[in-house]
Motif scaffolding. Structure first.
Motif, PDB file in Angstrom:
ATOM      1  N   THR A 104      22.224  44.553  53.858  1.00 11.33           N
ATOM      2  CA  THR A 104      22.085  45.827  54.554  1.00 11.33           C
ATOM      3  C   THR A 104      23.056  46.810  53.922  1.00 11.33           C
ATOM      4  OG1 THR A 104      23.734  45.267  56.250  1.00 11.33           O
ATOM      5  CG2 THR A 104      21.426  44.720  56.723  1.00 11.33           C
ATOM      6  N   ALA A 105      22.574  48.016  53.653  1.00  9.75           N
ATOM      7  CA  ALA A 105      23.419  49.020  52.992  1.00  9.75           C
ATOM      8  C   ALA A 105      22.816  50.401  53.171  1.00  9.75           C
ATOM      9  CB  ALA A 105      23.557  48.708  51.508  1.00  9.75           C
ATOM     10  N   ALA A 106      23.674  51.374  53.393  1.00  4.70           N
ATOM     11  CA  ALA A 106      23.221  52.760  53.395  1.00  4.70           C
ATOM     12  C   ALA A 106      22.860  53.149  51.961  1.00  4.70           C
ATOM     13  CB  ALA A 106      24.328  53.663  53.935  1.00  4.70           C
ATOM     14  N   PRO A 107      22.032  54.174  51.780  1.00  7.88           N
ATOM     15  CA  PRO A 107      21.587  54.542  50.431  1.00  7.88           C
ATOM     16  C   PRO A 107      22.723  54.776  49.445  1.00  7.88           C
ATOM     17  CG  PRO A 107      20.271  55.691  52.060  1.00  7.88           C
ATOM     18  CD  PRO A 107      21.351  54.996  52.819  1.00  7.88           C
ATOM     19  N   GLN A 108      23.825  55.380  49.892  1.00  6.20           N
ATOM     20  CA  GLN A 108      24.932  55.658  48.975  1.00  6.20           C
ATOM     21  C   GLN A 108      25.662  54.403  48.527  1.00  6.20           C
ATOM     22  OE1 GLN A 108      24.670  56.678  52.128  1.00  6.20           O
ATOM     23  NE2 GLN A 108      26.637  56.643  53.222  1.00  6.20           N
ATOM     24  N   ALA A 109      25.436  53.285  49.215  1.00  3.01           N
ATOM     25  CA  ALA A 109      26.081  52.030  48.836  1.00  3.01           C
ATOM     26  C   ALA A 109      25.129  51.078  48.116  1.00  3.01           C
ATOM     27  CB  ALA A 109      26.654  51.336  50.069  1.00  3.01           C
ATOM     28  N   ASP A 110      23.880  51.499  47.945  1.00  8.18           N
ATOM     29  CA  ASP A 110      22.867  50.614  47.366  1.00  8.18           C
ATOM     30  C   ASP A 110      23.279  50.104  45.987  1.00  8.18           C
ATOM     31  OD1 ASP A 110      19.669  49.974  47.763  1.00  8.18           O
ATOM     32  OD2 ASP A 110      20.237  50.190  45.649  1.00  8.18           O
ATOM     33  N   ALA A 111      23.681  51.005  45.112  1.00  9.04           N
ATOM     34  CA  ALA A 111      24.047  50.593  43.750  1.00  9.04           C
ATOM     35  C   ALA A 111      25.276  49.699  43.758  1.00  9.04           C
ATOM     36  CB  ALA A 111      24.307  51.832  42.887  1.00  9.04           C
ATOM     37  N   VAL A 112      26.188  49.934  44.695  1.00  7.72           N
ATOM     38  CA  VAL A 112      27.413  49.136  44.769  1.00  7.72           C
ATOM     39  C   VAL A 112      27.095  47.680  45.110  1.00  7.72           C
ATOM     40  CG1 VAL A 112      29.587  48.803  46.006  1.00  7.72           C
ATOM     41  CG2 VAL A 112      28.850  51.109  45.390  1.00  7.72           C
TER      42      VAL A 112
ATOM     43  N   ASP B  54      18.002  49.530  54.161  1.00  6.37           N
ATOM     44  CA  ASP B  54      18.693  50.689  54.720  1.00  6.37           C
ATOM     45  C   ASP B  54      18.635  50.582  56.240  1.00  6.37           C
ATOM     46  OD1 ASP B  54      19.712  53.092  55.540  1.00  6.37           O
ATOM     47  OD2 ASP B  54      18.270  54.339  54.461  1.00  6.37           O
ATOM     48  N   TYR B  55      19.726  50.129  56.837  1.00  5.05           N
ATOM     49  CA  TYR B  55      19.764  49.896  58.280  1.00  5.05           C
ATOM     50  C   TYR B  55      19.771  51.191  59.083  1.00  5.05           C
ATOM     51  CZ  TYR B  55      24.723  50.978  57.683  1.00  5.05           C
ATOM     52  OH  TYR B  55      25.911  51.597  57.375  1.00  5.05           O
ATOM     53  N   ARG B  56      19.997  52.306  58.436  1.00  8.24           N
ATOM     54  CA  ARG B  56      20.019  53.582  59.156  1.00  8.24           C
ATOM     55  C   ARG B  56      18.623  54.195  59.294  1.00  8.24           C
ATOM     56  NH1 ARG B  56      25.273  56.697  56.464  1.00  8.24           N
ATOM     57  NH2 ARG B  56      26.828  55.130  57.041  1.00  8.24           N
ATOM     58  N   ALA B  57      17.746  53.851  58.402  1.00  7.39           N
ATOM     59  CA  ALA B  57      16.422  54.486  58.380  1.00  7.39           C
ATOM     60  C   ALA B  57      15.464  53.876  59.397  1.00  7.39           C
ATOM     61  CB  ALA B  57      15.814  54.386  56.979  1.00  7.39           C
ATOM     62  N   ARG B  58      15.478  52.536  59.481  1.00  7.32           N
ATOM     63  CA  ARG B  58      14.562  51.831  60.383  1.00  7.32           C
ATOM     64  C   ARG B  58      15.261  50.589  60.906  1.00  7.32           C
ATOM     65  NH1 ARG B  58       9.651  49.926  57.101  1.00  7.32           N
ATOM     66  NH2 ARG B  58       8.994  49.148  59.132  1.00  7.32           N
ATOM     67  N   PRO B  59      14.824  50.045  62.045  1.00 11.02           N
ATOM     68  CA  PRO B  59      15.387  48.780  62.506  1.00 11.02           C
ATOM     69  C   PRO B  59      15.259  47.698  61.434  1.00 11.02           C
ATOM     70  CG  PRO B  59      14.089  49.778  64.244  1.00 11.02           C
ATOM     71  CD  PRO B  59      13.848  50.599  63.003  1.00 11.02           C
ATOM     72  N   VAL B  60      16.309  46.938  61.262  1.00 13.56           N
ATOM     73  CA  VAL B  60      16.332  45.929  60.195  1.00 13.56           C
ATOM     74  C   VAL B  60      15.203  44.922  60.365  1.00 13.56           C
ATOM     75  CG1 VAL B  60      17.686  44.044  59.194  1.00 13.56           C
ATOM     76  CG2 VAL B  60      18.804  46.204  59.800  1.00 13.56           C
ATOM     77  N   GLY B  61      14.928  44.518  61.599  1.00 12.46           N
ATOM     78  CA  GLY B  61      13.851  43.548  61.838  1.00 12.46           C
ATOM     79  C   GLY B  61      12.499  44.048  61.386  1.00 12.46           C
ATOM     80  N   GLU B  62      12.238  45.339  61.588  1.00 10.82           N
ATOM     81  CA  GLU B  62      10.960  45.917  61.148  1.00 10.82           C
ATOM     82  C   GLU B  62      10.848  45.871  59.624  1.00 10.82           C
ATOM     83  OE1 GLU B  62      10.255  49.817  62.546  1.00 10.82           O
ATOM     84  OE2 GLU B  62      10.305  49.283  64.682  1.00 10.82           O
ATOM     85  N   VAL B  63      11.919  46.221  58.951  1.00 11.74           N
ATOM     86  CA  VAL B  63      11.903  46.213  57.485  1.00 11.74           C
ATOM     87  C   VAL B  63      11.673  44.793  56.968  1.00 11.74           C
ATOM     88  CG1 VAL B  63      13.200  46.720  55.389  1.00 11.74           C
ATOM     89  CG2 VAL B  63      13.419  48.215  57.381  1.00 11.74           C
TER      90      VAL B  63
END
Length: 276
Positions: A135-143, A154-163
């Motif tokens: 799980t990571a916000a978009p700005q941390a994806d590359a990290v 991206d846990y901020r965009a949609r519920p993790v379970g749905e993704v």
């Protein structure tokens, strides 16, 4: 995001104030018992009186065998700053990855992968050939991808379970929660039968623990002597890819604590008694 705070120290047999950090490194001094010699390089987790839950000082007093913590020798090839970043976060990560029991090629979701413990959990699992989903916000994806995660959510965009349900419809092989995210931990509904969901911060609800289909547990940091010894060995071998994000002097410790409490950590903070 929760964070642990590290420091560098030397120890001597005098009492001191109770202060926050739990993990330490330094040299032993005036030790009458048999495990360590004077000037041995040691590191570990300090959870014992008169220190309380940690210490942040030039000198620290503790027993050879703290009631709940542990001290071990720093292995050759490991510097003090790196050793200070290891004990609580890396050994907790190792315990959680051991408990979830995913093998090579299996898919493991790590909730809280961007923090200090999450970095270690990702590295340890990836070193075993596990397919890590972080799980990571978009700005941390590359990290997190640079630190061995193969996929991100991206846990901020949609519920993790749905993704998870959309992207991995055949289910996951394991979940590790490092931040107490009960909502994200509900992705355990998409685990394959008989697999493990492990939280180090009590995200496994009573209802989930009663599930007969999967095994959900709130994992307690255990077997500390062997785990801290093991993470020292792994650090020397280069498995952990340790990231010391900040090194600050003792005078800036309060500000460093506050930065970490606000979240966004991408590695470990070391409070260095020799600096500044």
């Amino acid at each position: 995001m929760r964070a642990e705070w590290r420091y560098s120290c030397r120890s001597q047999p005098v009492p001191g104030p109770r202060v926050r950090p739990r993990s330490s490194r330094g040299r032993s001094r005036a030790v009458p018992a048999s495990w360590f010699k004077t000037r041995d390089r040691v590191f570990g987790q300090l959870l014992d009186d008169p220190i309380g839950y940690g210490a942040c000082a030039e000198y620290v007093v503790t027993s050879e065998e703290p009631k709940e913590g542990v001290l071990v020798r720093i292995p050759d090839g490991l510097d003090f700053a790196t050793a200070a970043a290891l004990p609580t976060a890396a050994s907790t990560a190792l315990g959680a990855v051991d408990a979830v029991n995913c093998g090579s090629g299996e898919k493991l979701l790590i909730i809280g992968a961007t923090g200090g413990t999450g970095v270690f959990a990702t590295r340890i699992a990836a070193a075993r050939g596990v397919h890590v989903i972080a799980t990571a916000a978009p700005q941390a994806d590359a990290v997190v991808r640079a630190r061995s995660a193969q996929d991100t959510v991206d846990y901020r965009a949609r519920p993790v379970g749905e993704v998870v349900a959309d992207r991995w419809p055949h289910g996951l092989d394991g979940i590790v929660d490092l931040v107490g995210d009960v909502a994200a931990f509900e992705a355990a509904a998409h685990l394959k039968d008989g697999r493990n969901a492990v939280s180090i911060d009590f995200a496994a609800t009573e209802e989930l623990q009663k599930s007969g289909r999967i095994r959900a547990v709130n994992h307690v940091h255990d077997d500390k002597l062997n785990r801290i010894t093991e993470v020292g060995r792994m650090a020397v071998e280069g498995t952990l890819g340790i990231v010391v994000e900040r090194r600050v002097p003792l005078g800036e410790a309060a500000q460093a604590f506050e930065r970490n409490r606000r979240g966004g950590a991408r590695g470990k903070t070391v409070i260095d008694m020799t600096a500044g």
